[in-house]
Enzyme design. Structure first.
Site, PDB file in Angstrom:
ATOM      1  N   SER A  96       0.835  -1.201   0.000  1.00 46.83           N
ATOM      2  CA  SER A  96       0.000   0.000   0.000  1.00 46.83           C
ATOM      3  C   SER A  96       0.875   1.257   0.000  1.00 46.83           C
ATOM      4  O   SER A  96       1.658   1.443  -0.919  1.00 46.83           O
ATOM      5  CB  SER A  96      -0.965  -0.062   1.193  1.00 46.83           C
ATOM      6  N   ASP A 153     -10.029  -5.516  -3.364  1.00 47.04           N
ATOM      7  CA  ASP A 153      -9.410  -4.520  -2.493  1.00 47.04           C
ATOM      8  C   ASP A 153     -10.313  -3.284  -2.452  1.00 47.04           C
ATOM      9  O   ASP A 153     -10.614  -2.689  -3.492  1.00 47.04           O
ATOM     10  CB  ASP A 153      -8.046  -4.169  -3.092  1.00 47.04           C
ATOM     11  N   HIS A 188      -7.396  -6.072   0.781  1.00 44.90           N
ATOM     12  CA  HIS A 188      -6.209  -5.246   1.050  1.00 44.90           C
ATOM     13  C   HIS A 188      -5.435  -5.734   2.287  1.00 44.90           C
ATOM     14  O   HIS A 188      -4.444  -5.134   2.661  1.00 44.90           O
ATOM     15  CB  HIS A 188      -6.675  -3.803   1.272  1.00 44.90           C
TER      16      HIS A 188
END
Lengths: 283, 283
Positions: A150, A226, A259
């Site tokens: 991320s 995600d 995620h």
């Protein structure tokens, strides 16, 4: 190096026959104490090092506890270094008010905008100070690869593109590919870098590739479920930029994954083997 | 079952091609809402179930996030169910004051001592209510094994010894083997069971074995650098009791490992394969 700059071991735990250690040290980059975790594989193998950059709200411990990486790292003889995600112990205005700015959200840039420019220098920390510290403190090979998740995926890609020859390979899990075009990135870059949007491009993967920066090969893992896919991560923008620039990219879209660290755990083995191949290829 | 007793799915995440779900439901055993996590392997394989009991201060999430178990569980087609470690949402006197008593420290007993006897009935929950709920809610085989860590290792051993035929196999990581002789156990049992020490023996692995309870085979993993080894866990007491009673025991002393989930992660693969062998042996 004076004694106050010598790292101190906070803890050591055995895992998969290797050693997982936490260290703290006074950082010249951030002018704060910094903590990092390091996994050292079994034996005295002079290991190469994967640097892992974590995402928003994380510390040096998230990857260590949740990624399930050490079985394979132990097998491969790979060391893994996990820095923290921002300076700690400060109390700058609004530093602790948001999950996506300030503490836990350093974005791996060198801030230029006051008051952040004094301490929020995670790019210098990760690319310069930390490798020097690792090499002076541990018997490692001096060969590095870099990955992250991320915000940390953004960090890994930017570090690799801006430092030719420093890393043998780069990968990213669910990276923020184009921070100057997404809410997380705009907020962070305005805070750390000020209002000159042109200056932001030096910290933006898509912009760096468009400007001619390149790396031998970029590897990205991305879950299709995600929650941040379209608004924040924008893998399509990366794909388009790479195609236009002729940058080699493997973008693995993983059906049904989100995620979380469960996504990372599911694919970390492939990723570690990829980095080990690059690190062991000493031609 | 009335609607209010129907479990509700709180979340679902993909991991290693399987599904990790959290469910909450109104428990008849504890008269509170209870939450559990379940890993369902890929495919419609009618999986057998390993029940994992966690230790002091844990919830249903610790094993799920830190044990690195799902790669192998997915490969083996094994479901894993992780209950919470105590009732939640109550406010009994001193319930939340100590890490080793009350919330997060249910010790897998049915309390008999007021005020704990109304809600702290984790033994009934784990051995009766939860399996019934699992079977009515998921397409599982109805075959169970059980394992756990520390307080949960104690729980797994006690559940197995007290319920012949209910589990195909039992194991424990760093279990509290003789709670009536250690500080954690004495404190918990006095609170939950009152002052009659004779009554405590029905919840004590070493005492149950001395009293003639048995299981086909007991498998224990124990780190040699566990901070709680001598004072709280006492593997030697288990070894002595098993030798005297002729109880089959494999006690794997793991050199240099501590009490953490890094220890569990290092040896969970062997343990899951052991349970899968027992669960798949339908002779």
């Amino acid at each position: 190096m004076s004694d106050m700059h010598q790292p101190k071991m906070v803890s050591e735990t055995r895992v998969f026959e290797g050693r997982l250690q936490r260290w703290s040290h006074q950082s010249e980059s951030t002018r704060t104490e910094m903590t990092f975790s390091i996994f050292l594989p079994p034996g005295n193998s002079h290991p190469s090092v994967l640097i892992w950059l974590s995402g928003l709200t994380c510390t040096d411990e998230n990857f260590v506890q949740k990624a399930g990486a050490f079985r394979v790292a132990s097998e491969l003889g790979l060391a893994i270094v996990c820095p923290d995600t921002s300076p700690r112990g400060l109390d700058l205005p609004e530093e602790h008010d948001n999950y996506d700015f300030g503490s836990g959200a350093g974005f791996y840039v060198d801030a230029t905008n006051p008051p952040w420019d004094v301490h929020y220098r995670m790019y210098s920390y990760v690319t310069r100070e930390l490798p020097a510290l690792i090499e002076s403190s541990f018997d490692v090979s001096g060969r590095y690869s870099i990955s992250g998740h991320s915000m940390g995926g953004h960090g890994a890609l930017v570090c690799a593109l801006k430092n030719p020859g420093q890393y043998q390979s780069v990968s990213a899990f669910a990276p923020i590919t184009n921070p100057i075009q997404c809410p997380w990135g705009k907020k962070a870059f305005q805070g750390y870098l000020g209002r000159d949007v042109e200056a932001w491009k030096d910290w933006d993967t898509v912009s760096l590739i468009k400007a001619g920066r390149s790396f031998s090969h970029i590897r990205v893992e991305q879950g299709t479920k995600d929650n941040f896919l379209e608004e924040q991560l924008q893998p399509q923008a990366l794909k388009d930029a790479c195609e236009e620039a002729g940058q080699a990219l493997t973008l693995n879209m993983r059906e049904g994954y989100d995620h979380s660290y469960f996504f990372i755990a599911s694919f970390i083995e492939d990723d570690l083997r990829y980095h080990a191949d690059a690190l062991n290829n000493t031609e």
